[in-house]
Write an enzyme that holds these catalytic residues in place. Structure first.
Site, PDB file in Angstrom:
ATOM      1  N   GLU A   1     -24.376  11.629 -26.170  1.00 36.51           N
ATOM      2  CA  GLU A   1     -24.673  10.426 -26.960  1.00 36.51           C
ATOM      3  C   GLU A   1     -24.805   9.185 -26.071  1.00 36.51           C
ATOM      4  O   GLU A   1     -23.798   8.535 -25.763  1.00 36.51           O
ATOM      5  CB  GLU A   1     -23.581  10.204 -28.020  1.00 36.51           C
ATOM      6  CG  GLU A   1     -23.860   8.969 -28.881  1.00 36.51           C
ATOM      7  CD  GLU A   1     -22.854   8.751 -30.005  1.00 36.51           C
ATOM      8  OE1 GLU A   1     -21.906   9.534 -30.132  1.00 36.51           O
ATOM      9  OE2 GLU A   1     -23.041   7.783 -30.754  1.00 36.51           O
TER      10      GLU A   1
ATOM     11  N   LYS B   1     -27.595  13.074 -29.153  1.00 36.30           N
ATOM     12  CA  LYS B   1     -27.285  12.150 -30.252  1.00 36.30           C
ATOM     13  C   LYS B   1     -27.707  10.740 -29.839  1.00 36.30           C
ATOM     14  O   LYS B   1     -26.923   9.992 -29.249  1.00 36.30           O
ATOM     15  CB  LYS B   1     -25.793  12.203 -30.584  1.00 36.30           C
ATOM     16  CG  LYS B   1     -25.380  11.216 -31.667  1.00 36.30           C
ATOM     17  CD  LYS B   1     -24.019  11.540 -32.250  1.00 36.30           C
ATOM     18  CE  LYS B   1     -23.606  10.471 -33.259  1.00 36.30           C
ATOM     19  NZ  LYS B   1     -22.459  10.852 -34.064  1.00 36.30           N
TER      20      LYS B   1
ATOM     21  N   GLY C   1     -24.898   1.447 -37.582  1.00 34.29           N
ATOM     22  CA  GLY C   1     -24.813   0.191 -38.309  1.00 34.29           C
ATOM     23  C   GLY C   1     -26.047  -0.116 -39.153  1.00 34.29           C
ATOM     24  O   GLY C   1     -26.150  -1.198 -39.735  1.00 34.29           O
TER      25      GLY C   1
HETATM   26  P1  13P Z   1     -22.405   5.823 -36.767  1.00 30.64           P
HETATM   27  O1  13P Z   1     -23.335   6.757 -37.496  1.00 30.64           O
HETATM   28  O2  13P Z   1     -21.509   5.018 -37.658  1.00 30.64           O
HETATM   29  O3  13P Z   1     -23.130   5.019 -35.717  1.00 30.64           O
HETATM   30  O4  13P Z   1     -21.370   6.730 -35.972  1.00 30.64           O
HETATM   31  C1  13P Z   1     -21.835   7.839 -35.337  1.00 30.64           C
HETATM   32  C2  13P Z   1     -21.029   8.078 -34.132  1.00 30.64           C
HETATM   33  O5  13P Z   1     -20.428   9.117 -33.996  1.00 30.64           O
HETATM   34  C3  13P Z   1     -20.985   7.035 -33.104  1.00 30.64           C
HETATM   35  O6  13P Z   1     -20.406   7.552 -31.943  1.00 30.64           O
END
Ligand code: 13P
Length: 335
Positions: A177, A219, A263
């Site tokens: 991510e 991600k 967000g």
């Molecule tokens: P959000 O979908 O709230 O951005 O969170 C996903 C997530 O795991 C962020 O690390």
């Protein structure tokens, strides 16, 4: 672990009609969420909230996997059944956040590095024993005033590579991510440029560190205008620029892309995903494209629940609605 096993877990995480529930908020983040509904954050209230989500009767119809926090993966439901076993009973895979959050990056004011590599191999081995088959590590990049710097992009990509290689060594699929934060007044093209730079650096590091791309899930953020931008780009432009960015940067061996919601408003996160999958339906893209939403799946049910036992069904109904809408968007048939 054999590449085939990692690949089969990764493919199950991004299965048709399903996405990932990010329920891995750290205790401090979960405390902010509970504060927003005037519920005191305790180990027990956090357990009750996660139980509400995981006991939603049809969760397995729209959720393939759940990312948990260290506290959560060790918890049980009211009957004493572990959350991992509860999720297995719904055919949902358990995952775990393994980073130790973002910290100031030395020498780069206003930028961040994600910590948590020390001792990670041992922690992954324990999480595997607890039933976790995938993990998450979030890198955070900021747009504005010359940011993200090449230095922040490179150091975060390097850490994502080290985390990913360790996960695969331990039989765990890494969710990779690199989040380019949506906060700010930047344009969609600023986001496109930062996301392209970040993804190129991440895949260069995964390659150097011998990470098997068949056994990861990416991600990313969508390519999107800043949340405070004057004229925010519409969904069709978000979708086109997001897909074009990935075609340039994401190798076709990667089985799936699961977006964070970052967000975005509830409707926005679903409409944008729907537009992206409409392109996927017509252009035969190499990867599955789905959701790994935290706020996007939890904000509505949290407000319906308000910490009251009599609202558990209402909370689960709101979660189901967000899950089914996201599932339709994952197929490109929401709108
Ligand atoms: P959000 O979908 O709230 O951005 O969170 C996903 C997530 O795991 C962020 O690390």
């Amino acid at each position: 672990m054999a590449s085939a096993e990692l690949k089969s877990i990764a493919l199950k995480m991004v299965a048709r009609k399903k996405g990932i529930l990010a329920a891995d908020e750290s205790t401090s983040t979960m405390t902010k969420r509970l504060d927003s509904i005037n519920v005191e954050s305790t180990e027990e209230t956090r357990r009750q909230w996660r139980q509400l989500l995981f006991q939603t009767p049809d969760i397995g119809d729209y959720i393939s996997g759940v990312i948990m926090y260290d506290e959560t993966i060790r918890q049980t439901d009211d009957s004493g059944q572990s959350f991992v076993d509860l999720l297995v009973s719904h055919d949902v895979i358990s995952g775990i956040k393994v980073d130790n959050s973002t910290h100031d990056l030395a020498g780069a004011p206003g930028e961040f590095i994600t910590e948590g590599l020390d001792g990670l191999r041992g922690r992954l081995a324990e999480y595997y024993e607890l039933g976790s088959r995938f993990a998450k590590w979030r890198a955070l990049l900021i747009i504005g005033d010359g940011k993200p710097s090449d230095y922040a992009i490179h150091t975060n990509a390097h850490a994502l590579g080290r985390y990913s290689a360790l996960c695969q060594d331990q039989g765990i699929v890494p969710i990779v991510e690199p989040e380019v934060l949506m906060d700010g007044s930047h344009s969609i093209d600023d986001c496109l440029s930062a996301t392209t730079r970040a993804l190129n650096a991440v895949f260069a590091e995964l390659d150097k560190q011998n990470v098997d791309l068949n056994g990861i899930v990416l991600k990313p953020n969508m390519v999107i205008s800043g949340s405070d931008a004057q004229n925010r780009a519409p969904a069709a432009e978000v979708a086109r620029k997001t897909v074009d960015c990935f075609l340039e940067t994401v190798p076709s061996d990667v089985p799936g892309i699961a977006f964070l919601s970052g967000g975005q408003g509830d409707e926005e996160s679903v409409v944008n995903l729907d537009e992206i999958n409409k392109i996927a339906n017509s252009e035969d893209l190499p990867w599955e494209i789905t959701y790994s939403y935290g706020r996007g799946l939890q904000a509505a049910p949290l407000t319906a629940w308000l910490g009251k036992p009599e609202n558990v069904s209402a909370g689960q109904a709101a979660f189901q609605k967000r899950g089914l809408d996201s599932s339709a968007a994952r197929e490109g048939v929401y709108a």
